[in-house]
Design an enzyme around this catalytic site. Sequence first.
Site, short mmCIF file in Angstrom:
data_model
loop_
_atom_site.label_atom_id
_atom_site.label_comp_id
_atom_site.label_asym_id
_atom_site.label_seq_id
_atom_site.Cartn_x
_atom_site.Cartn_y
_atom_site.Cartn_z
N SER A 21 64.51 55.36 38.60
CA SER A 21 65.37 56.30 37.89
C SER A 21 66.81 55.78 37.86
CB SER A 21 65.31 57.66 38.60
OG SER A 21 66.43 58.42 38.28
N VAL A 46 70.65 52.80 46.82
CA VAL A 46 71.60 53.03 47.92
C VAL A 46 72.79 52.06 47.82
CG1 VAL A 46 70.46 51.60 49.66
CG2 VAL A 46 71.78 53.55 50.39
N LYS A 103 74.87 32.57 56.35
CA LYS A 103 75.11 33.34 57.57
C LYS A 103 74.44 32.61 58.74
CE LYS A 103 73.86 37.61 59.91
NZ LYS A 103 73.14 38.87 59.86
N THR A 109 68.48 44.07 59.91
CA THR A 109 67.02 43.92 59.95
C THR A 109 66.26 44.72 58.88
OG1 THR A 109 67.19 45.54 61.72
CG2 THR A 109 66.71 43.29 62.36
C1 LIG Z 1 74.99 51.75 55.58
C2 LIG Z 1 73.86 50.80 55.35
C3 LIG Z 1 74.04 49.44 55.54
C4 LIG Z 1 72.98 48.55 55.34
N1 LIG Z 1 73.15 47.22 55.59
C5 LIG Z 1 72.09 46.40 55.53
C6 LIG Z 1 72.21 45.02 55.84
O1 LIG Z 1 73.29 44.52 56.13
N2 LIG Z 1 71.09 44.26 55.78
C7 LIG Z 1 69.87 44.78 55.45
O2 LIG Z 1 68.87 44.05 55.47
N3 LIG Z 1 69.75 46.05 55.08
C8 LIG Z 1 70.82 46.88 55.13
N4 LIG Z 1 70.67 48.19 54.78
C9 LIG Z 1 69.39 48.67 54.27
C10 LIG Z 1 69.26 48.31 52.80
O3 LIG Z 1 70.32 48.87 52.07
C11 LIG Z 1 67.95 48.89 52.28
O4 LIG Z 1 66.91 48.60 53.17
C12 LIG Z 1 67.60 48.26 50.97
O5 LIG Z 1 68.65 48.38 50.06
C13 LIG Z 1 66.37 48.90 50.39
O6 LIG Z 1 66.62 50.20 49.98
P1 LIG Z 1 65.43 50.96 49.27
O7 LIG Z 1 64.97 50.15 48.13
O8 LIG Z 1 64.45 51.38 50.30
O9 LIG Z 1 66.13 52.32 48.75
P2 LIG Z 1 67.13 52.55 47.52
O10 LIG Z 1 68.02 51.40 47.28
O11 LIG Z 1 67.77 53.88 47.78
O12 LIG Z 1 66.18 52.66 46.26
C14 LIG Z 1 65.45 53.84 46.00
C15 LIG Z 1 64.87 53.76 44.60
O13 LIG Z 1 64.04 54.87 44.39
C16 LIG Z 1 64.36 55.45 43.15
N5 LIG Z 1 64.03 56.88 43.17
C17 LIG Z 1 64.35 57.79 44.12
N6 LIG Z 1 63.89 59.00 43.76
C18 LIG Z 1 63.27 58.82 42.57
C19 LIG Z 1 62.61 59.69 41.66
N7 LIG Z 1 62.50 61.01 41.89
N8 LIG Z 1 62.10 59.17 40.54
C20 LIG Z 1 62.20 57.85 40.25
N9 LIG Z 1 62.81 56.98 41.06
C21 LIG Z 1 63.35 57.47 42.21
C22 LIG Z 1 65.85 55.19 42.98
O14 LIG Z 1 66.26 55.29 41.65
C23 LIG Z 1 65.91 53.76 43.50
O15 LIG Z 1 65.54 52.87 42.47
C24 LIG Z 1 71.73 49.06 54.94
C25 LIG Z 1 71.56 50.43 54.70
C26 LIG Z 1 72.60 51.30 54.91
C27 LIG Z 1 72.40 52.77 54.66
#
Ligand SMILES: Cc1cc2nc3c(=O)[nH]c(=O)nc-3n(C[C@H](O)[C@H](O)[C@H](O)COP(=O)(O)OP(=O)(O)OC[C@H]3O[C@@H](n4cnc5c(N)ncnc54)[C@H](O)[C@@H]3O)c2cc1C
Length: 502
Positions: free
Chosen positions: A40, A46, A79, A346
């Site tokens: 979406s 994030v 890194k 991680t």
């Molecule tokens: C403060 C912070 C610092 C970080 N630093 C690091 C780091 O240095 N190194 C590291 O390895 N990781 C780090 N991370 C973790 C990293 O950001 C995430 O693991 C990585 O970005 C993966 O996120 P994700 O894809 O799980 O979630 P998101 O990036 O949130 O993606 C979620 C997806 O789901 C979709 N979605 C949600 N609801 C719906 C819906 N109802 N319908 C359709 N689509 C939907 C969204 O549109 C999006 O595309 C950090 C996280 C945080 C919070």
Amino acid sequence: MQERLKRIVIVGGGAAGWMTAAALSKVLQSTDVSLTLVESDEIGIVGVGEATIPDMLQFNLFLGLVEADLMRATQATFKLGIEFVDWSGDGSRFFHPFGFHGIDIDGLDFHQYWLHCRAHGHPHWIGEYCLTEIVAKRNKFAFPDMRVAGAPASFLRYAYHFDAALYGRYLRGYAEQRGVRRVEGKVCNVLRAPETGHITGVQLQNGPTISGDFFFDCTGFRSLLLHQALEVPWVDWRHWLPCDRALAVACRHAGPLLPYTRSTARTAGWQWRIPTQQRTGNGHIYCSDFMNEDEATAMLLDGLDGEVIGSPRLIRFATGHRRTFWEKNCVAIGLSAGFLEPLESTSLYLIRQGISRFIALFPDASIAPVMRDEYNLWMQKDFEQVRDLLVLHYYANGRDEPFWRHCRNMVIPDTLKRRLALFSEGGRFLRFEGELFPNASWVAVMLGHNVIPRTIDPLVSSRPHAEIGQKLALLRQAMNGFADAAPTHEEVLRQYCASSAA
Ligand SMILES: Cc1cc2nc3c(=O)[nH]c(=O)nc-3n(C[C@H](O)[C@H](O)[C@H](O)COP(=O)(O)OP(=O)(O)OC[C@H]3O[C@@H](n4cnc5c(N)ncnc54)[C@H](O)[C@@H]3O)c2cc1C
């Protein structure tokens, strides 16, 4: 006849979603299995996460990515480890390097030899025997070279700092080229079979229903499928890792591009500093029981080393994981599965683990419970092992503020208790199968936090220390010679993978 899964649906297009899509498109090429990813634009991603660990190289290698091209596209820098500043009180520093300390001698751990010499007045810190650390501290970089076993360059390891959003975009191109169908839309309903409870489809707002046989929940902290639809409960680890807020902001570069992450302890948490080619990523992780948002923001902005770009963004989080990672016909990968704060970078590793463990247990249409149970067991272990190192940083701190005193007094996980007891007594390790962090990591972090073993391995302490001291001097000389000749980090970036946007 054995029935196979035919339609796989990935919900979420952050790093987790596109890493999953890319890996599955690779292993499912030349099959008739369809891969659909729903994301979406309205919700977005994030959008934080810039530091990785060496494991990332394996994932990229598996996909067959060209490193220099990937680095260019994601604004990546190299890194070599993490510098921990002020964790034992203001002015203290230590380095958690990738790579190893020294060379084991006669099958006995190098750090035992170092401890033996130290007990006899040896003045050099163990980090002076880690080539990765030596190179990092001089703002230099060199690729590992495995051609000659035991040669200094064979001990080097590295990872990247990059823009995780750009990484996701890069993998989207890769996955789409291999047939992954991307559907833009917001999932408003998850459909389930009444008899089995399995997910049968996701319904889009003002749009079609996407049906599937197997689903990946990559919806980030929302955990739309695993938590909201399948109601898998949360295992909370806040009592061990009490920070629950992050403020993230970028700033312009000031000074050279360091080939390492810096993590600086603050009054009620810590601040990261991660240089990518274009900017420096910064963030303040803190505990809201001990600090409010205004104080945390002021502290973050005060601690930047270049001109701020935009304003800090607040992210609320909880530390822990879903009780199961695979439930019925759904696996959660990424933030929807669990979150451990980024102190050791991680999260992308745990995503990679989730994907490769799933591939190793890839089910047929019967989705045998034994596959699911094994997956859940292993993922829980992966989370626990990372957790222990993170908790160690907090528990072994040497600071004096109320937050840090609280951390020193907490009851730690039993596995960490055993690790600490073994290391404090004799510099020994508790190791689990498939563990991420090598002994060198535990050595660096334990010693860095002033956990010094009470005794030395008798097999080492019975050896003449003067002779060992001579060996150590030769090793230091070879490593320093190597580091002297290595190019600077910026030179390597310029020649190898300079991004046009940098
Ligand atoms: C403060 C912070 C610092 C970080 N630093 C690091 C780091 O240095 N190194 C590291 O390895 N990781 C780090 N991370 C973790 C990293 O950001 C995430 O693991 C990585 O970005 C993966 O996120 P994700 O894809 O799980 O979630 P998101 O990036 O949130 O993606 C979620 C997806 O789901 C979709 N979605 C949600 N609801 C719906 C819906 N109802 N319908 C359709 N689509 C939907 C969204 O549109 C999006 O595309 C950090 C996280 C945080 C919070």
